[in-house]
Enzyme design. Structure first.
Site, PDB file in Angstrom:
ATOM      1  N   CYS A 124       2.512   6.969   3.866  1.00 25.08           N
ATOM      2  CA  CYS A 124       2.804   6.310   1.940  1.00 25.08           C
ATOM      3  C   CYS A 124       2.955   8.082   1.806  1.00 25.08           C
ATOM      4  O   CYS A 124       3.081   8.008   0.897  1.00 25.08           O
ATOM      5  CB  CYS A 124       1.841   6.277   1.633  1.00 25.08           C
ATOM      6  SG  CYS A 124       0.201   7.070   2.132  1.00 25.08           S
ATOM      7  N   CYS A 184       1.948  -1.161 -20.330  1.00 24.16           N
ATOM      8  CA  CYS A 184       2.704  -0.074 -19.066  1.00 24.16           C
ATOM      9  C   CYS A 184       3.725  -1.554 -18.001  1.00 24.16           C
ATOM     10  O   CYS A 184       3.189  -2.721 -17.472  1.00 24.16           O
ATOM     11  CB  CYS A 184       1.371  -0.069 -17.574  1.00 24.16           C
ATOM     12  SG  CYS A 184       2.509   1.123 -16.713  1.00 24.16           S
ATOM     13  N   TYR A 190      -6.158   1.753  11.395  1.00 23.93           N
ATOM     14  CA  TYR A 190      -6.611   1.759   9.540  1.00 23.93           C
ATOM     15  C   TYR A 190      -5.805   0.257   9.399  1.00 23.93           C
ATOM     16  O   TYR A 190      -5.526   0.518   8.358  1.00 23.93           O
ATOM     17  CB  TYR A 190      -5.536   2.972   8.848  1.00 23.93           C
ATOM     18  CG  TYR A 190      -5.671   3.867  10.035  1.00 23.93           C
ATOM     19  CD1 TYR A 190      -6.609   5.750   9.409  1.00 23.93           C
ATOM     20  CD2 TYR A 190      -5.132   4.676  11.122  1.00 23.93           C
ATOM     21  CE1 TYR A 190      -6.934   6.354  10.239  1.00 23.93           C
ATOM     22  CE2 TYR A 190      -4.334   6.079  11.243  1.00 23.93           C
ATOM     23  CZ  TYR A 190      -5.139   7.206  10.776  1.00 23.93           C
ATOM     24  OH  TYR A 190      -5.214   8.382  11.537  1.00 23.93           O
ATOM     25  N   GLN A 196      -2.610  -3.103  -0.557  1.00 23.68           N
ATOM     26  CA  GLN A 196      -1.431  -3.277  -1.313  1.00 23.68           C
ATOM     27  C   GLN A 196      -0.907  -3.743  -2.495  1.00 23.68           C
ATOM     28  O   GLN A 196      -1.529  -5.265  -3.291  1.00 23.68           O
ATOM     29  CB  GLN A 196       0.104  -3.854  -0.349  1.00 23.68           C
ATOM     30  CG  GLN A 196      -0.391  -3.475   1.030  1.00 23.68           C
ATOM     31  CD  GLN A 196       0.410  -1.495   1.163  1.00 23.68           C
ATOM     32  OE1 GLN A 196       0.107  -0.656   0.532  1.00 23.68           O
ATOM     33  NE2 GLN A 196       0.296  -0.953   1.859  1.00 23.68           N
TER      34      GLN A 196
END
Length: 370
Positions: free
Chosen positions: A326, A77, A230, A201
């Site tokens: 996001c 990938c 968060y 991330q």
């Protein structure tokens, strides 16, 4: 279903994403040019492969077809870390000699369900997580020994036990088979501890771009108290800490809070505290105690924030809110509710964190209307 923009030149991809953000937000605030990636390949530091059966009941590994549990076989990938993909291929090649069966979701028979590889790009530490249907790992010691001999870059291997019929990848119980059970990576000048369940991330280069933009648009002067909602393992809160007086981090995931406390201690950051609570409820409690916060930094999941959380923000009356999103659709919805609660969106800065996919991150600054 993963890389929707595969086959589209990268310059066009970022144009499409910027147009999408403009379309959704232009009536709400100004939208600035998108920050793209110089080299948008092999950026994912977290590679996940499903080990299971094809429709014809043959062992296979790869990714789920979108909206299904059909496994599409993938060996390479172009957005995933090359070394991590090599390790997964090695594990696949080792299954037959060790007589290890891949898991069959229909019958519940089989041993290996998933393999997760996480790599710290700045430290080169690599964690391999073997998700198994049973805690009993036949020839486990020999398997681990050979895997490390083939890939000496591996610094830890963890077995995660998941015997439930569930869409969750990792199980509730873990066993360290090799190394410390975690890896470390450096971001924004700080060292972070990453365990199997830690949120971190997946594109560290663009994460730095994103966080630097969030700090820039916040316009800190040095005397602020900041609430990092968060907060995860404390990445953005710690990045902000050197620019402000105090940071309060809140996160519902207990393992993430444990890592956040450990990360702050390791990096000798003394002006930050972390709490394990629902962000909305926690803010209501702070408002009732008349605790004043100057800036709220929020980085909610794709579903966006909640009216309860935004109500709590409005009760606390911070001068600024820096919203890291996001999902531009839920961001647009939340900005409308913030407007009803006395806040004005002043600008949006898109960042391409997930090249070749349809996702885009956006930093948005809101200020309280006096």
């Amino acid at each position: 279903g993963g890389c929707r923009y595969q086959g589209i030149p990268y310059e066009e991809q970022v144009e499409i994403k910027e147009k999408e953000v403009r379309k959704l937000l232009k009536k709400r605030c100004s939208v600035h040019p998108i920050s793209g990636m110089y080299f948008p390949y092999y950026y994912r530091n977290k590679v996940h492969a499903v080990f299971g059966m094809t429709d014809k009941r043959k062992p296979c590994y790869g990714i789920y077809e979108e909206g299904s549990h059909k496994i599409i076989q993938v060996e390479q990938c172009q957005i995933e870390d090359k070394k991590s993909s090599e390790i997964i291929k090695t594990i696949w090649d080792m299954l037959r000699p060790y007589k290890i069966k891949t898991y069959d979701e229909d019958s519940g028979y089989g041993f290996l369900r998933h393999v997760l590889v996480r790599r710290g790009f700045s430290t080169n530490q690599i964690m391999v997580v073997l998700v198994t249907a049973s805690p009993v790992f036949p020839s486990g010691k020999l398997f681990v020994k050979e895997l490390v001999e083939k890939h000496p870059e591996i610094t830890t291997i963890v077995q995660s036990m998941n015997d439930k019929k569930t869409t969750f990848v990792l199980g509730d119980k873990e066993k360290v088979l090799y190394g410390k059970g975690f890896i470390e990576d450096k971001l924004m000048g700080y060292t972070f501890r990453i365990s199997p369940k830690s949120f971190y991330q997946v594109n560290p280069k663009q994460t730095e771009v994103l966080y630097k933009k969030a700090i820039e648009v916040a316009g800190f002067t040095g005397g602020e108290t900041v609430l990092d909602a968060y907060c995860g393992i404390g990445t953005i809160g710690m990045a902000v800490s050197r620019h402000v007086k105090q940071v309060i981090g809140v996160e519902l995931n207990e393992a993430a809070v444990k890592d956040a406390i450990s990360n702050a201690r390791r990096n000798k950051v003394e002006n930050i505290q972390f709490y394990c609570k629902d962000a909305g409820i926690f803010m209501e409690e702070l408002a009732e105690q008349n605790v004043h916060v100057d800036v709220v930094m929020m980085d909610p999941p794709r579903s966006g924030s909640t009216e309860q959380f935004i109500d709590s923000v409005s009760r606390m009356k911070p001068e600024k809110v820096v919203y890291i999103s996001c999902n531009p659709e839920t961001l647009a919805r939340d900005l409308d509710y913030f407007t009803k609660k006395g806040y004005r969106a002043e600008g949006a800065w898109p960042v391409d964190m997930f090249c070749f996919t349809g996702h885009v991150e956006t930093v948005c600054r809101l200020t309280r209307i006096k």
